[in-house]
Motif scaffolding. Structure first.
Motif, PDB file in Angstrom:
ATOM      1  N   UNK A 209       0.825  -1.212   0.000  1.00  0.00           N
ATOM      2  CA  UNK A 209       0.000   0.000   0.000  1.00  0.00           C
ATOM      3  C   UNK A 209       0.859   1.263   0.000  1.00  0.00           C
ATOM      4  N   UNK A 210       2.091   1.136   0.516  1.00  0.00           N
ATOM      5  CA  UNK A 210       3.003   2.280   0.565  1.00  0.00           C
ATOM      6  C   UNK A 210       3.845   2.411  -0.702  1.00  0.00           C
ATOM      7  N   UNK A 211       3.618   1.507  -1.668  1.00  0.00           N
ATOM      8  CA  UNK A 211       4.301   1.611  -2.953  1.00  0.00           C
ATOM      9  C   UNK A 211       5.484   0.693  -3.141  1.00  0.00           C
ATOM     10  N   UNK A 212       5.753  -0.196  -2.167  1.00  0.00           N
ATOM     11  CA  UNK A 212       6.866  -1.140  -2.284  1.00  0.00           C
ATOM     12  C   UNK A 212       6.296  -2.550  -2.161  1.00  0.00           C
ATOM     13  N   UNK A 213       6.242  -3.265  -3.289  1.00  0.00           N
ATOM     14  CA  UNK A 213       5.549  -4.553  -3.349  1.00  0.00           C
ATOM     15  C   UNK A 213       6.502  -5.715  -3.056  1.00  0.00           C
ATOM     16  N   UNK A 214       6.326  -6.329  -1.875  1.00  0.00           N
ATOM     17  CA  UNK A 214       7.139  -7.480  -1.457  1.00  0.00           C
ATOM     18  C   UNK A 214       6.478  -8.812  -1.799  1.00  0.00           C
ATOM     19  N   UNK A 215       5.308  -8.796  -2.459  1.00  0.00           N
ATOM     20  CA  UNK A 215       4.556 -10.037  -2.651  1.00  0.00           C
ATOM     21  C   UNK A 215       5.273 -11.037  -3.550  1.00  0.00           C
ATOM     22  N   UNK A 216       6.255 -10.587  -4.322  1.00  0.00           N
ATOM     23  CA  UNK A 216       7.005 -11.503  -5.195  1.00  0.00           C
ATOM     24  C   UNK A 216       8.065 -12.296  -4.436  1.00  0.00           C
ATOM     25  N   UNK A 217       8.342 -11.892  -3.215  1.00  0.00           N
ATOM     26  CA  UNK A 217       9.390 -12.560  -2.433  1.00  0.00           C
ATOM     27  C   UNK A 217       8.916 -13.951  -1.999  1.00  0.00           C
ATOM     28  N   UNK A 218       9.625 -14.963  -2.431  1.00  0.00           N
ATOM     29  CA  UNK A 218       9.254 -16.343  -2.150  1.00  0.00           C
ATOM     30  C   UNK A 218       9.241 -16.608  -0.650  1.00  0.00           C
TER      31      UNK A 218
END
Length: 203
Positions: A167-176
């Motif tokens: 939500x703050x603009x830094x997408x960590x969802x790709x981190x396994x």
């Protein structure tokens, strides 16, 4: 008719009137009791209806929360896609903030400035504060270690960290395995734990 007969008749009238009075009192008591029973039934019906409304409202809240969690939690398909970002080192506890900043720069293609560092620090601090206030963590006593915290709670909190970062603009969802958020939260928690331990030893 002598006095005895008059007295007997008078006594009979008195007894008859008393019987009528008692009968009237019984009828009145029956009506009052019936009214009280009807009132009690109405109250019980109202209470049951109110309870059903509360149950329905709670069920609706739970359903909305589940839908919200499904929309906000990092999906397995997103994390396990071809664009996943793997851990920079094999040993989890050796992941540092430098590794996370490097991942943000190279894999997410976001320039790491003081703003990005402040965002990561703020989100991580928020999650650590929320976790410290959780009943299961409070039950562990003062200054619990990272390893003593229930695994399920750590996963939940680190997933929240990922959502806040996104939500703050830094997408960590790709981190396994959600390694970036987990490493960030664990790093700050261990740092706090170490500082508090040093403080206690100095007292």
């Amino acid at each position: 008719m002598n006095n005895t007969d008059n007295n007997s008749i008078s006594l009979l009238h008195t007894m008859y009137n008393e019987i009528l009075s008692l009968k009237a009192g019984q009828e009145k008591a029956k009506l009052e009791m019936k009214a009280q029973i009807e009132e009690l039934k109405l109250k019980m019906k109202t209470s049951i209806e109110d309870l059903n409304l509360e149950i329905t409202a709670l069920q609706s809240q739970l359903e909305n929360r589940n839908i919200s969690n499904q929309h906000t939690s990092p999906s397995v398909s997103a994390i396990s896609s071809a664009n996943t970002i793997r851990k920079p080192v094999s040993i989890f506890c050796e992941i540092t903030l430098k590794h996370i900043f490097k991942m943000i720069s190279e894999d997410l293609d976001i320039e790491v400035t003081s703003n990005e560092k402040a965002t990561l620090n703020m989100c991580t601090k928020l999650i650590c504060d929320d976790m410290a206030a959780h009943p299961s963590v409070i039950a562990l006593g003062p200054n619990p270690s990272w390893g003593s915290i229930p695994v399920a709670l750590k996963k939940e909190m680190c997933a929240r960290h990922t959502n806040i970062m996104k939500d703050s603009g830094i997408d960590f969802t790709r981190c396994l395995g959600n390694w970036a958020s987990t490493a960030g939260v664990a790093h700050l928690w261990r740092d706090r734990h170490k500082k508090l331990q040093s403080h206690f030893f100095m007292l």
